[in-house]
Write an enzyme that holds these catalytic residues in place. Structure first.
Site, PDB file in Angstrom:
ATOM      1  CB  SER A 155      -0.966  -0.047   1.190  1.00 40.11           C
ATOM      2  OG  SER A 155      -1.944   0.964   1.090  1.00 40.11           O
ATOM      3  CG  ASP A 247      -6.942  -2.052  -3.998  1.00 35.60           C
ATOM      4  OD1 ASP A 247      -7.422  -0.977  -3.580  1.00 35.60           O
ATOM      5  OD2 ASP A 247      -5.773  -2.387  -3.782  1.00 35.60           O
ATOM      6  CG  HIS A 277      -5.948  -1.447  -0.269  1.00 37.32           C
ATOM      7  ND1 HIS A 277      -5.157  -1.146  -1.358  1.00 37.32           N
ATOM      8  CD2 HIS A 277      -5.382  -0.814   0.782  1.00 37.32           C
ATOM      9  CE1 HIS A 277      -4.165  -0.369  -0.991  1.00 37.32           C
ATOM     10  NE2 HIS A 277      -4.274  -0.152   0.312  1.00 37.32           N
TER      11      HIS A 277
END
Length: 307
Positions: A155, A247, A277
């Site tokens: 991320s 996502d 995610h």
């Protein structure tokens, strides 16, 4: 469509009573609690050592994790945790970093870079680069010498992986970067991607929370350190890029992998179909996550072996 395990998690989250929007301290505490409930424990690990890394702005904490008690010189993984540049840290990603160490059979340095809004852009970027250079400098505190770096992150940490790879390409550290491993990174804040609309709601990361994170981080979206797709990608280290199929930032990861290939960078692109995610922190509640990660670890091992 989410895979069945993911759909069950999303259904549970949707069934909870509505609550007032959390404060930032509550958000950080909630992430810690969710990791304790949803991720796997660190498990057996031979070395776990707290580190203090000097940076241009002071120091940041880090954690050395190694599955072997004794190890000679070799590659060291520098891992940057996710959390939108606002949440996350050594406590949330310790278990996953231990898994990285076991799967790759390499020591891992998990970096606790500064978070926004207390430390907005580019504080995290600077800490990420400084930490990698420190590991490359063969410091006494590491207890072993790196002869190469492997940069990795999930991320926000995936974005930091990319921009640190670019920074160390342009001004090399004392040892080379052998590979980059980036999981569901954000790579371009200057344009809108279809996945941002497709998964704006109904997933763990929503458009509302994505905007919240960036409001805290306050990046210059035209700066390649915030939008690495705007930068030059030629001559970057070989890459493994892993995205999640459900996502909002999926298409940014896909675009990054495609741009690397166009730039002539050896790249393995993988996608966790039906996943969402932050899945690296869901290995217990979504056991199939381990299959996605094992594929990526195998690809990275192959990359490091030069096959």
């Amino acid at each position: 469509m989410p895979r069945p395990e993911v759909a069950a998690v999303l259904s549970y989250l949707e069934s909870r009573p509505p609550a007032a929007p959390p404060t930032l301290p509550e958000m950080r505490a909630q992430l810690v609690a969710s990791v304790a409930a949803g991720d796997l424990p660190a498990g057996e690990i031979a070395v776990e050592r707290a580190l203090t890394i000097p940076t241009r702005a002071g120091t940041v904490p880090a954690l050395l994790l190694d599955a072997r008690a004794e190890r000679g010189d070799g590659p060291v993984v520098v891992w940057y945790h996710g959390g939108g540049f606002v949440t996350g840290g050594l406590d949330t990603h310790r278990g996953f970093a231990a898994e990285v160490a076991r799967q790759l059979d390499l020591p891992v340095v998990l970096v606790g870079y500064r978070l926004a809004p207390e430390h907005p852009f580019p504080a995290a970027v600077e800490d990420a680069e400084d930490a990698a250079r420190w590991v490359a400098s063969r410091p006494d505190g590491l207890g072993r010498n790196a002869d190469a770096l492997v940069l990795g992150g999930d991320s926000a940490g995936g974005t930091l992986t990319i921009v640190t790879s670019m920074a160390l390409r342009d001004r090399p550290a004392e040892v080379p970067v052998r590979a980059q491993f980036t999981i569901y990174p954000a790579t371009d804040l200057t344009r809108r991607y279809p996945s941002q609309d497709e998964f704006a709601t109904g997933r763990l990361l929503t458009e509302e929370t994505r905007r919240f994170y960036y409001a805290q981080y306050d990046p210059d979206i035209d700066d390649w350190r915030a939008s690495p797709l705007l930068g030059t990608l030629t001559d970057l280290p070989p890459a493994v890029v892993l995205t999640a199929g459900e996502d909002p930032v999926r298409d940014e990861g896909r675009a990054y992998a495609a741009a690397l290939i166009s730039a002539g960078v050896p790249t393995t692109f993988l996608e966790a179909a039906g996943h969402i995610h932050a899945f690296v922190l869901m290995r217990q509640v979504v056991p199939s996550t381990q299959d996605d990660l094992r594929r990526a670890f195998r690809a990275l091992t192959t990359t490091l072996e030069g096959r």
